[in-house]
Design an enzyme around this catalytic site. Structure first.
Site, PDB file in Angstrom:
ATOM      1  CG  ASP A 176      -1.684   0.736   0.772  1.00  9.71           C
ATOM      2  OD1 ASP A 176      -1.913   2.299   0.738  1.00  9.71           O
ATOM      3  OD2 ASP A 176      -3.312   0.492   0.527  1.00  9.71           O
ATOM      4  CE  LYS A 205     -13.270  -1.410  -3.602  1.00 12.43           C
ATOM      5  NZ  LYS A 205     -13.634  -1.073  -2.118  1.00 12.43           N
TER       6      LYS A 205
END
Length: 279
Positions: free
Chosen positions: A153, A234
């Site tokens: 991340d 997603k």
């Protein structure tokens, strides 16, 4: 039970999208004398100061109301309560739990302890927590052996047992070299992405940007995911999801669209579950 600091931050996070100076400029245009550049009856500075104060007051009211509604929704949300009770960092953990259980995305009966997982856009770590718990096995001495999970991340993430965290852009070659080192010659059996780009407020634009992000994760998986592996992405309805499904079906034996129970009904969020990479 009081909310944890992580949930307090989530609840209180709001975004202000109104520009106070636009109110100033519009008001100035209305009051401007057509024969000159001065404002009728008072100085431009005084009008700007008043308009800015009025705009600031309106923004505070709107922001406070939105924040209050969001807090109320979070406090009523059963998945927020469950996440707190079960010590998950995010309610989204239950989305992945449902997808893993339904599609058997991680090894059952601990028969593939060498499999690795890469979690793209992992912070705050809810999905990494789920995978670490699902794949944890015990050795002959009874000590817990945690799987190799690589989480990536741009934002920092508090440590998760069994997870190797890399702070960086998953598309950056330097980050990819760190991923290769962390994997230590083990195969990747699952790539996860619960990422979403910053929203603009325009649904079609946001949906397209999400599709572009899915393409980026797909390219990453094409490089790292082993044959027979799976991927979860997603996306938001309203973009080019049908074209995306078509491309993924050329690379995986099975591609299905899922909306887990923990996904809010009013959200256009859905997940592409890609199973059994062909090459």
């Amino acid at each position: 039970m009081p909310l944890s600091p992580i949930f307090q931050k989530t609840i209180l996070r709001t975004a202000c999208t109104h520009d106070g100076w636009s109110v100033v400029s519009r008001t100035a245009a209305i009051l401007r004398n057509t024969r000159g550049n001065t404002l009728v009856g008072r100085s431009a500075h005084a009008n700007q100061q008043q308009c800015r104060a009025m705009s600031s007051s309106k923004k505070k009211k709107k922001k406070g109301g939105s924040s209050h509604r969001y807090m109320e929704r979070q406090l009523r949300d059963p998945f927020v309560k469950r996440a707190q009770a079960e010590q998950f960092r995010a309610r989204s953990s239950f989305k992945l739990i449902e997808l893993i259980d339904k599609h058997q995305l991680v090894p059952t009966n601990n028969n593939d302890t060498g499999m690795c997982v890469v979690d793209c856009g992992a912070a705050p770590g809810g999905w990494s927590q789920v995978v670490a718990q699902k794949m944890a096995v015990a050795d002959t001495s009874g000590a817990l052996q945690l799987p190799r999970i690589v989480a990536i991340d741009l934002l920092p993430m508090p440590p998760v047992p069994g997870v190797h965290f890399i702070q960086g852009d998953f598309l950056d070659p330097a980050t990819k070299r760190q991923v290769v080192a962390a994997l230590d010659n083990r195969r990747v059996g699952l790539v996860l992405s619960d990422m979403a780009p910053p929203f603009t407020g325009h649904h079609s634009v946001d949906a397209d940007r999400t599709m572009n992000l899915c393409d980026d994760v797909g390219a990453f998986a094409d490089e790292f995911l082993a044959k027979g592996g799976s991927m979860v992405l997603k996306f938001f309805m309203g973009g080019h999801e049908s074209e995306m499904r078509g491309r993924l079906r050329q690379a995986f034996r099975k591609v299905v669209v899922e909306k887990p129970e923990a996904s809010r009904k009013q959200s256009s969020e859905q997940y592409l579950v890609c199973i059994d990479k062909l090459t």
